[in-house]
Design a protein around this motif. Structure first.
Motif, short mmCIF file in Angstrom:
data_model
loop_
_atom_site.label_atom_id
_atom_site.label_comp_id
_atom_site.label_asym_id
_atom_site.label_seq_id
_atom_site.Cartn_x
_atom_site.Cartn_y
_atom_site.Cartn_z
N GLN A 80 0.83 -1.21 0.00
CA GLN A 80 0.00 0.00 0.00
C GLN A 80 0.86 1.26 0.00
N VAL A 81 1.91 1.26 0.81
CA VAL A 81 2.78 2.44 0.90
C VAL A 81 3.52 2.65 -0.42
N SER A 82 4.06 1.57 -0.98
CA SER A 82 4.82 1.67 -2.23
C SER A 82 3.92 2.14 -3.37
N MET A 83 2.72 1.58 -3.44
CA MET A 83 1.80 1.96 -4.51
C MET A 83 1.35 3.41 -4.36
N ARG A 84 1.08 3.83 -3.13
CA ARG A 84 0.63 5.21 -2.91
C ARG A 84 1.73 6.21 -3.28
N ASN A 85 2.97 5.92 -2.90
CA ASN A 85 4.07 6.83 -3.23
C ASN A 85 4.30 6.89 -4.73
N HIS A 86 4.18 5.74 -5.39
CA HIS A 86 4.38 5.73 -6.84
C HIS A 86 3.28 6.50 -7.56
N MET A 87 2.04 6.32 -7.13
CA MET A 87 0.92 6.96 -7.81
C MET A 87 0.95 8.48 -7.64
#
Length: 254
Positions: A80-87
């Motif tokens: 969740q953290v990785s996806m949120r930062n990437h988006m």
């Protein structure tokens, strides 16, 4: 033939051994952002194209909804953290991958042979390179072993046929006083421990001989102990002897 209108089409290929999926081509039709995922399977004779209804279930990855390229493993605890930062970055760049080069505030020369050697770096900075000297003194060793058959099985597919048992060890020391050797074998009780005791005593002398006279110069105090005519696995034969009340292994290299 497949006709796609107003679709973003992804073509994936399946590899059987081991099973994995790779997206090979993208087709954007009429600027649409709709996704249509198909899987291409080819066994060399027959070819099949199948519609993928759930990409995550098939691949085990979650893809970015903006660029459709960045993927993270679903089982990743930081998904969740990785996806949120990437988006966040993806939205800022409109789904485009933007590569940036971040330069240091001050230019640094690429000279690893200098920067990785604190002694030479100090001498160069102080215009004292004429004082630099290579490591002159060292210790070598050679272990002799014989094979002991054990024929032990580990699981269904592993079997140890034989192990190596040391029966003799010899060392040569090059110091400021000259070259001399010492030797131990199985005729001496705990001969590897006896060898280590003398090795550390000899290392103190080698360390002293390699030192610079000027102690303000930063120096390395490691003593080179080189395996002569010995394979890498020979070193593992003395690991258990290095763990004792007299000495311990503080750092593993490699």
């Amino acid at each position: 033939m497949i006709r796609c209108r107003n679709l973003l089409q992804h073509l994936s290929i399946c590899y059987e051994y081991p099973p994995r999926y790779e997206k090979t081509q993208n087709y954007i039709v009429n600027g649409s952002d709709k996704q249509f995922n198909i899987l291409f399977i080819n066994d060399g004779i027959n070819a099949h194209i199948m519609y993928i209804s759930d990409v995550e279930a098939l691949t085990g990855f979650r893809y970015c909804n903006i660029c459709h390229r960045q993927a993270y493993r679903i089982k990743d605890p930081n998904l969740q953290v990785s996806m949120r930062n990437h988006m966040k970055k993806c939205q800022k760049n409109n789904g485009k991958i933007v590569k940036k080069v971040i330069l240091e505030k001050f230019a640094k020369p690429f000279v690893p042979h200098i920067l990785s050697n604190k002694t030479y770096k100090y001498l160069l900075a102080n215009n004292l390179t004429h004082l630099f000297k290579p490591t002159q003194y060292y210790i070598t060793y050679d272990i002799e072993t014989f094979e002991k058959k054990v024929n032990e099985k580990f699981g269904d597919s592993s079997q140890v046929i034989a192990t190596l048992v040391p029966y003799a060890i010899a060392s040569t020391v090059k110091s400021a006083n000259g070259i001399h050797s010492f030797y131990y074998d199985i005729r001496t009780d705990d001969f590897l421990d006896k060898w280590l005791e003398q090795l550390f005593e000899e290392a103190k002398l080698v360390k002293k001989d390699n030192k610079y006279i000027d102690e303000t110069i930063p120096q390395y105090f490691e003593v080179p102990v080189i395996g002569f005519n010995s394979a890498k696995f020979d070193t593992s034969l003395v690991f258990k002897n290095l763990k004792s009340k007299d000495w311990t292994i503080s750092k593993y290299l490699g």
